[in-house]
Design a protein around this motif. Structure first.
Motif, PDB file in Angstrom:
ATOM      1  N   VAL A  49       0.800  -1.347  -0.012  1.00  0.00           N
ATOM      2  CA  VAL A  49       0.133  -0.270  -0.054  1.00  0.00           C
ATOM      3  C   VAL A  49       1.038   0.944   0.274  1.00  0.00           C
ATOM      4  CG1 VAL A  49      -1.352  -1.362   0.810  1.00  0.00           C
ATOM      5  CG2 VAL A  49      -0.194   0.252   2.433  1.00  0.00           C
ATOM      6  N   GLY A  50       0.726   2.273  -0.961  1.00  0.00           N
ATOM      7  CA  GLY A  50       1.138   3.510  -0.573  1.00  0.00           C
ATOM      8  C   GLY A  50      -0.170   5.147  -0.371  1.00  0.00           C
ATOM      9  N   ILE A  51       0.974   5.647  -0.916  1.00  0.00           N
ATOM     10  CA  ILE A  51      -0.397   7.241  -2.051  1.00  0.00           C
ATOM     11  C   ILE A  51       0.749   7.542  -2.783  1.00  0.00           C
ATOM     12  CG2 ILE A  51      -0.731   7.514   0.960  1.00  0.00           C
ATOM     13  CD1 ILE A  51       1.192  10.523   0.488  1.00  0.00           C
ATOM     14  N   ASN A  52      -0.094   8.226  -3.692  1.00  0.00           N
ATOM     15  CA  ASN A  52       0.343   9.247  -4.958  1.00  0.00           C
ATOM     16  C   ASN A  52       0.009  10.725  -4.406  1.00  0.00           C
ATOM     17  OD1 ASN A  52       0.597   6.653  -6.889  1.00  0.00           O
ATOM     18  ND2 ASN A  52      -1.375   6.958  -7.224  1.00  0.00           N
ATOM     19  N   ASP A  53       1.507  11.000  -4.400  1.00  0.00           N
ATOM     20  CA  ASP A  53       1.219  12.928  -3.612  1.00  0.00           C
ATOM     21  C   ASP A  53       1.561  13.408  -5.277  1.00  0.00           C
ATOM     22  OD1 ASP A  53       1.682  14.600  -2.545  1.00  0.00           O
ATOM     23  OD2 ASP A  53       3.496  14.242  -1.599  1.00  0.00           O
ATOM     24  N   TYR A  54       0.431  14.162  -5.069  1.00  0.00           N
ATOM     25  CA  TYR A  54       0.000  15.060  -5.699  1.00  0.00           C
ATOM     26  C   TYR A  54       0.814  16.881  -5.713  1.00  0.00           C
ATOM     27  CZ  TYR A  54      -2.927  11.853  -8.125  1.00  0.00           C
ATOM     28  OH  TYR A  54      -3.525  10.819  -8.535  1.00  0.00           O
ATOM     29  N   SER A  55       1.583  16.511  -4.592  1.00  0.00           N
ATOM     30  CA  SER A  55       2.024  17.620  -4.178  1.00  0.00           C
ATOM     31  C   SER A  55       3.631  17.930  -5.856  1.00  0.00           C
ATOM     32  CB  SER A  55       3.143  17.634  -2.720  1.00  0.00           C
ATOM     33  OG  SER A  55       1.680  17.410  -1.971  1.00  0.00           O
ATOM     34  N   ARG A  56       4.054  19.781  -5.374  1.00  0.00           N
ATOM     35  CA  ARG A  56       5.012  19.801  -6.259  1.00  0.00           C
ATOM     36  C   ARG A  56       6.552  20.067  -6.037  1.00  0.00           C
ATOM     37  NH1 ARG A  56       3.062  17.043  -8.907  1.00  0.00           N
ATOM     38  NH2 ARG A  56       1.989  17.244 -10.566  1.00  0.00           N
ATOM     39  N   SER A 100      -3.296  17.102  -2.870  1.00  0.00           N
ATOM     40  CA  SER A 100      -4.093  16.359  -2.687  1.00  0.00           C
ATOM     41  C   SER A 100      -3.282  15.358  -2.903  1.00  0.00           C
ATOM     42  CB  SER A 100      -5.036  15.965  -3.127  1.00  0.00           C
ATOM     43  OG  SER A 100      -5.782  17.324  -2.655  1.00  0.00           O
ATOM     44  N   PHE A 101      -3.293  13.622  -2.100  1.00  0.00           N
ATOM     45  CA  PHE A 101      -2.974  12.619  -2.554  1.00  0.00           C
ATOM     46  C   PHE A 101      -3.709  11.575  -2.493  1.00  0.00           C
ATOM     47  CE2 PHE A 101      -3.222  12.684   2.225  1.00  0.00           C
ATOM     48  CZ  PHE A 101      -3.495  11.210   2.595  1.00  0.00           C
ATOM     49  N   SER A 102      -3.584  10.479  -3.350  1.00  0.00           N
ATOM     50  CA  SER A 102      -4.513   8.963  -3.166  1.00  0.00           C
ATOM     51  C   SER A 102      -3.813   8.289  -2.610  1.00  0.00           C
ATOM     52  CB  SER A 102      -5.304   8.936  -4.757  1.00  0.00           C
ATOM     53  OG  SER A 102      -4.089   8.435  -5.551  1.00  0.00           O
ATOM     54  N   ASN A 103      -4.346   7.452  -2.023  1.00  0.00           N
ATOM     55  CA  ASN A 103      -4.055   5.818  -1.907  1.00  0.00           C
ATOM     56  C   ASN A 103      -4.171   5.349  -2.784  1.00  0.00           C
ATOM     57  OD1 ASN A 103      -4.037   7.050   0.864  1.00  0.00           O
ATOM     58  ND2 ASN A 103      -6.630   6.076   1.121  1.00  0.00           N
ATOM     59  N   ARG A 104      -3.157   4.363  -2.931  1.00  0.00           N
ATOM     60  CA  ARG A 104      -2.744   2.908  -3.609  1.00  0.00           C
ATOM     61  C   ARG A 104      -2.587   1.715  -3.340  1.00  0.00           C
ATOM     62  NH1 ARG A 104       2.107   5.489  -4.560  1.00  0.00           N
ATOM     63  NH2 ARG A 104       3.367   3.642  -3.799  1.00  0.00           N
ATOM     64  N   ALA A 105      -2.882   0.833  -4.068  1.00  0.00           N
ATOM     65  CA  ALA A 105      -2.369  -0.652  -3.318  1.00  0.00           C
ATOM     66  C   ALA A 105      -2.125  -1.748  -4.222  1.00  0.00           C
ATOM     67  CB  ALA A 105      -3.865  -0.723  -2.596  1.00  0.00           C
ATOM     68  N   GLU A 106      -1.460  -2.498  -4.213  1.00  0.00           N
ATOM     69  CA  GLU A 106      -1.375  -3.857  -4.962  1.00  0.00           C
ATOM     70  C   GLU A 106      -1.482  -5.365  -4.267  1.00  0.00           C
ATOM     71  OE1 GLU A 106       2.808  -3.542  -6.810  1.00  0.00           O
ATOM     72  OE2 GLU A 106       2.093  -1.028  -7.760  1.00  0.00           O
ATOM     73  N   VAL A 162      -4.444  -0.481  -7.594  1.00  0.00           N
ATOM     74  CA  VAL A 162      -5.655   0.175  -7.522  1.00  0.00           C
ATOM     75  C   VAL A 162      -6.073   0.858  -6.955  1.00  0.00           C
ATOM     76  CG1 VAL A 162      -8.309   0.499  -6.060  1.00  0.00           C
ATOM     77  CG2 VAL A 162      -7.306  -2.229  -6.725  1.00  0.00           C
ATOM     78  N   GLU A 163      -6.094   2.383  -7.655  1.00  0.00           N
ATOM     79  CA  GLU A 163      -5.558   3.505  -7.335  1.00  0.00           C
ATOM     80  C   GLU A 163      -7.438   4.296  -6.754  1.00  0.00           C
ATOM     81  OE1 GLU A 163      -4.196   6.156 -10.394  1.00  0.00           O
ATOM     82  OE2 GLU A 163      -2.185   5.126 -10.420  1.00  0.00           O
ATOM     83  N   GLY A 164      -7.144   4.762  -5.553  1.00  0.00           N
ATOM     84  CA  GLY A 164      -8.444   5.423  -4.737  1.00  0.00           C
ATOM     85  C   GLY A 164      -8.458   7.029  -5.373  1.00  0.00           C
ATOM     86  N   VAL A 165      -9.763   7.257  -5.173  1.00  0.00           N
ATOM     87  CA  VAL A 165     -10.536   8.787  -5.887  1.00  0.00           C
ATOM     88  C   VAL A 165      -9.594   9.550  -4.716  1.00  0.00           C
ATOM     89  CG1 VAL A 165     -11.638   7.521  -7.294  1.00  0.00           C
ATOM     90  CG2 VAL A 165     -12.576   8.211  -5.274  1.00  0.00           C
ATOM     91  N   ILE A 166      -9.794  10.875  -4.630  1.00  0.00           N
ATOM     92  CA  ILE A 166      -9.693  11.915  -4.111  1.00  0.00           C
ATOM     93  C   ILE A 166     -10.660  12.264  -3.460  1.00  0.00           C
ATOM     94  CG2 ILE A 166      -8.462  14.482  -4.107  1.00  0.00           C
ATOM     95  CD1 ILE A 166      -6.509  13.426  -6.016  1.00  0.00           C
TER      96      ILE A 166
END
Length: 300
Positions: free
Chosen positions: A207-214, A229-235, A296-300
Motif C-alpha cells: 500500500v502507498g499513496i500518490n502525492d500530487y504535491s509539487r 492532495s494525495f490518493s491512496n493506492r494498493a497492489e 488499485v488507485e483511490g479517488v481523491i
C-alpha cells in the motif's frame, strides 16, 4: 479479498438528513445574476461566470464558441457531498450527522471514508421486523503500546470504516449517525452495497499513496513546496480457486472504470480503498489454486 459495488443514492433514497441545504440561495428562473453569484439547483452548486439573464438554467446551457458557458458546476452541496464519489469533499455538521437511507436493493455491507468524529452508529430498520442490526464503532485509535505513548503521544483517529456483517435485507432502511460530541462531524464518502468475494489477499500486498504535491527550485537554490492532495493506492496479491477464475475475471471486467470499495483485509485500514483498478492479471498457477494481482488507485 472482497469488494463492494455501490448502490446509487438518489434523492428518492435519502429519506432524511439533519444536514441543512442552506449553502446558497436556490436558483430562480425569474432572477438575474452577477459575476460570482452562487446558487443551488438539484443539490448542486453553480457559480456565475458572467452576468446571467433570467431563464438561463444551470446545467442546461447550449454552449458554443460564440456563446460560452454562463454557469460553472462547483460540485454537490454540503448535504450531498457524502454521496458524490469523492473522498476529500466533506459533508459537515456541528455535533452529529444523521441520515436515513432506503437503498431499495439487497445490501449487506457499508463503507465510510474520511470520517471525522468520535463514533459511528449503523442501524438497519426493516418495516416488518423492526430493528434488525445495530453496531457502534469508535473512531478513537490510540495505538498505545507503552506508558510513554499513553501520556505523551496524541490520540489517533480512524478515518475509514467498513462493516461486512450486516444481514441481507432488501427493504430495510439504514440509519447512519456520526457523533463528534462538541466538535464538527464530517464524512467524505458513503458506500452501501452487497459484498462480493474475489479470493484471499496475501502477505506481500503493498500500500502507498500518490502525492500530487509539487516541489520546484529556482536559479538561486530556493525550494518551494506546494502541498496538494494525495490518493491512496494498493497492489493486491490474491490467491483464488482455479474454478473461480472465470467468475472473477468476468466480475473485474464488468467493473472497469467503476469506483468501488476494495477490501484486502478489513482489520487493516490501509487495505480499504475506494477507487478504480488500473490493471489485473490472473495466472493459472495450478489445477486447484491460481494467483491474481490487482493494482488499485483511490479517488481523491
Amino acid at each position: 479479498m472482497r469488494l463492494i459495488k455501490p448502490v446509487e443514492i438518489t434523492p428518492a433514497k435519502l429519506i432524511s438528513s439533519n444536514v441543512p441545504e442552506t449553502d446558497y440561495p436556490a436558483w430562480l428562473v425569474s432572477a438575474t445574476y452577477a459575476l460570482g453569484d452562487r446558487v443551488l439547483l438539484d443539490h448542486t452548486i453553480y457559480e456565475a461566470l458572467a452576468a446571467v439573464a433570467a431563464g438561463v438554467k444551470p446545467g442546461e446551457e447550449v454552449v458554443t464558441p460564440e456563446a460560452p458557458a454562463k454557469w460553472q458546476n462547483r460540485g454537490m452541496d454540503n448535504r450531498w457531498r457524502m454521496f458524490d464519489d469523492k473522498v476529500e469533499s466533506l459533508t459537515t455538521n456541528p455535533g452529529t450527522i444523521e441520515v436515513r437511507i432506503r437503498p431499495g436493493a439487497v445490501i449487506n455491507s457499508m463503507a465510510l471514508f474520511n470520517l471525522q468524529g468520535k463514533s459511528v452508529t449503523i442501524t438497519m430498520i426493516d418495516p416488518v421486523e423492526g430493528e434488525v442490526y445495530r453496531k457502534t464503532l469508535t473512531l478513537v485509535d490510540a495505538g498505545v503500546t507503552n506508558w510513554y505513548d499513553w501520556f505523551f503521544e496524541p490520540i489517533g483517529k480512524r478515518t475509514d470504516v467498513v462493516v461486512l456483517d450486516m444481514p441481507p435485507y432488501g427493504s430495510a432502511d439504514i440509519v447512519l449517525i456520526i457523533d463528534a460530541g462538541a466538535e464538527l462531524a464530517a464524512i467524505g464518502h458513503t458506500v452501501i452495497g452487497a459484498v462480493k468475494r474475489i479470493g484471499t489477499a496475501l502477505y506481500g500486498t503493498s500500500v502507498g499513496i500518490n502525492d500530487y504535491s509539487r516541489k520546484s527550485t529556482d536559479e538561486f537554490g530556493n525550494t518551494i513546496v506546494v502541498q496538494r492532495s494525495f490518493s491512496n493506492r494498493a497492489e493486491f496479491d490474491v490467491t483464488l480457486d482455479t474454478s473461480e477464475v472465470t467468475r472473477v475475471r468476468r466480475l473485474l471486467a464488468e467493473l472497469r472504470a467503476t469506483p468501488v470499495v476494495w477490501i484486502g483485509e478489513e482489520s487493516y485500514e490501509a487495505t480499504i480503498l475506494f477507487g478504480f483498478y488500473k490493471d489485473f492479471q490472473i495466472v493459472f498457477s495450478g489445477p486447484t489454486v491460481s494467483d491474481c494481482s490487482i493494482t488499485v488507485e483511490g479517488v481523491i
